[in-house]
Design an enzyme around this catalytic site. Structure first.
Site, PDB file in Angstrom:
ATOM      1  N   HIS A  89       0.835  -1.211   0.000  1.00 57.34           N
ATOM      2  CA  HIS A  89       0.000   0.000   0.000  1.00 57.34           C
ATOM      3  C   HIS A  89       0.872   1.264   0.000  1.00 57.34           C
ATOM      4  CE1 HIS A  89       1.135   0.640   4.155  1.00 57.34           C
ATOM      5  NE2 HIS A  89       0.943  -0.654   4.337  1.00 57.34           N
ATOM      6  N   GLY A  90       0.281   2.379  -0.397  1.00 57.03           N
ATOM      7  CA  GLY A  90       0.997   3.645  -0.420  1.00 57.03           C
ATOM      8  C   GLY A  90       1.133   4.257   0.973  1.00 57.03           C
TER       9      GLY A  90
END
Ligand code: NAG
Ligand code: NAG
Ligand code: NAG
Length: 488
Positions: A89-90
């Site tokens: 995920h970012g």
């Protein structure tokens, strides 16, 4: 066969795609960080798993949407036929636990604020203590590890770069055949949606992305058995996750001489009694510097608490935890990822079979969204970033140049990509399948040969033990306790 260094600039972006990229860059610049004006911190190299993707990949700083073609990427004789990507995920908010600790530390500084109860020394350190006491604690419990806007941007930009790098795979025709799988965690689901929106913009720059539920490929499918295998492995849970002594070296390092030195320095800088501080509070102060930088794009006063020597010690503390919990510390850490590893090869096998029968590849692009905790065990299973000696509480100095540096391996938005190629030309009259791996968009040499590319069969042969003999069910089973003898 391999692109020579002269080909570096020959980025194969089709005019339409290039236009899309240009359009998008003008659109996305309104949010957050202005590219070209990157805020950096001297501590950035030491943020471990909280490292910004662009700090681990500095070529992105001037233009985060420009694809960088690794000169070792195959081309010409070989056509990419499938891409399987594992994506962390970012950028995300701190977890509720981290926010609680930060609140504690912040309260401590306010209580010891110069002029509050005792006469502050008035030195530079006192100023910093006061600045931190006045610093607005803008983190709230609801944020609890969720994806931030910068994290969505991480995903959109990664999608655009990958689409430009593999235009035939990320084509309009393939959009409906995209296969997306994600961990159930909000930040991962949101990451997969942001990535999908980035791809949409690549394929249909003139149209706003529809709701994911209405997209042809359908919404990303949640699969925690695959993306959060560590939650489903009894042996891992019992022997590592819930075992107080499994992270012995992490705890020992927290009270060891390197960490004590950092504690003393920070206590003096902030003018608080050293007994009121501990390694966990120091670590949260360090992370706050990283969060303010990654989320808000500001250099926060928390960064001024530490020098780079402190940064290196705190990086080691973070790496130690990853090493013992997700890396080589215990065999079960990596063995628990066998299912994911096998899943990747099942996709590749299927594509090879379809190609051999001259059928279209049913899933040309498979995108799987997970965590640093998903990627590190898998990379360990495959033999990457293994140091000769284990990371311990006692060999900080010797490990100064270690391979296992999580900030280089699993920053936010980190990605491990398997590219399957079909090759047929005068050089290789027989049809062949080859594989390349990319880690964070750089070709990762194969563990068995150190070469940038492998015949698919050779790669499978190298990992034959894991492919054939590693069964998560058995690996994760707890050893049977034979209690019959005790009962007598
Ligand atoms: C906990 O970890 C220690 C150190 O690795 C190990 O000796 C012990 O057997 C583990 N305990 C359990 C319940 O697995
Ligand atoms: C349990 O231990 C007893 C005595 O040590 C042994 O005879 C028996 O075979 C063991 N059973 C199993 C299932 O291992
Ligand atoms: C011993 O093992 C048996 C069978 O697995 C189980 O039913 C029993 O509760 C166990 N006894 C103890 C004292 O753990």
């Amino acid at each position: 066969m391999l692109r020579g260094p002269g080909g570096l600039l020959g980025v194969s972006v089709r005019p339409a795609a290039a236009l899309a990229v240009a359009l998008l860059s003008s659109l996305s610049h309104c949010s957050l960080l202005e590219p070209g004006d990157p805020v950096a911190s001297a501590l950035s190299p030491y943020f471990g798993t909280k490292t910004r993707y662009e700090d681990a990949n500095p070529w992105l700083l001037p233009n985060p949407e420009a694809p960088r073609r690794d000169p070792n990427l195959l081309e010409e004789a070989c056509t990419p036929v499938q891409l399987v990507a594992l994506i962390r995920h970012g950028t995300r908010y701190p977890t509720a636990k981290q926010i609680r600790k930060l609140r504690l530390l912040h309260g401590l500084l306010q209580a010891h604020r110069p002029g509050n109860d005792r006469a502050g020394g008035g030195g530079g350190g006192g100023d910093l203590g006061a600045r931190l006491a006045d610093w607005p604690l803008w983190y709230a419990d609801w944020m609890d590890g969720q994806l931030v806007e910068k994290g969505r941007q991480d995903m959109r930009q990664l999608a655009l770069r990958l689409a430009s790098l593999f235009p035939a795979l990320f084509s309009r025709e393939n959009y409906g055949r995209l296969q997306l799988i994600t961990s159930s965690k909000h930040r991962c689901v949101e990451s997969s949606v942001a990535f999908l929106n980035g791809l949409w913009q690549h394929c249909y720059p003139e149209l706003p992305p529809p709701d994911v539920a209405d997209m042809e490929c359908g919404p990303p499918r949640i699969n925690d058995k695959l993306m959060r295998f560590f939650d489903h492995c009894e042996k891992f849970l019992t022997e590592v996750e819930k075992n107080d002594t499994a992270l012995y070296h992490v705890e020992a390092f927290k009270t060891g001489p390197e960490m004590q030195n950092v504690l003393r320095k920070v206590a003096a800088t902030l003018q608080v009694p050293v007994n009121n501080l501990n390694a966990d509070l120091i670590q949260v102060a360090f992370f706050t510097c990283s969060f303010d930088l990654a989320i808000k794009g500001v250099k926060s006063p928390w960064c001024d608490v530490f020098d780079t020597d402190d940064g290196k010690v705190l990086e080691y503390l973070n790496d130690l935890k990853q090493y013992w919990k997700r890396g080589y510390g215990y065999a079960i850490n990596s063995r628990s990822s066998c299912t994911l590893f096998q899943d990747i090869f099942q996709h590749l096998d299927k594509a090879v079979e379809q190609k051999k029968r001259s059928q279209p590849v049913s899933s040309p692009v498979i995108l799987q969204f997970g965590h640093a905790e998903t990627l590190l065990p898998l990379l360990s299973l495959m033999g990457y970033f293994k140091d000769k000696e284990p990371l311990t509480a006692y060999n900080y100095k010797e490990q100064m140049y270690r391979k296992f540096r999580s900030g280089h391996i699993v920053p936010y938005a980190s990605n491990l990509i398997f590219v399957l190629y079909h090759c047929k030309n005068a050089e290789t009259p027989k049809e062949e399948f080859r594989v390349q791996m990319l880690l964070n968009e750089k070709v990762l040499p194969l563990a068995h040969s150190q070469k940038p590319v492998s015949l698919y069969e050779d790669l499978k042969n190298h990992y034959k033990d894991i492919l054939q003999n590693c069964h998560t069910g058995q690996e994760c089973e707890l050893p049977k306790v034979n209690n019959t003898s005790d009962e007598l």
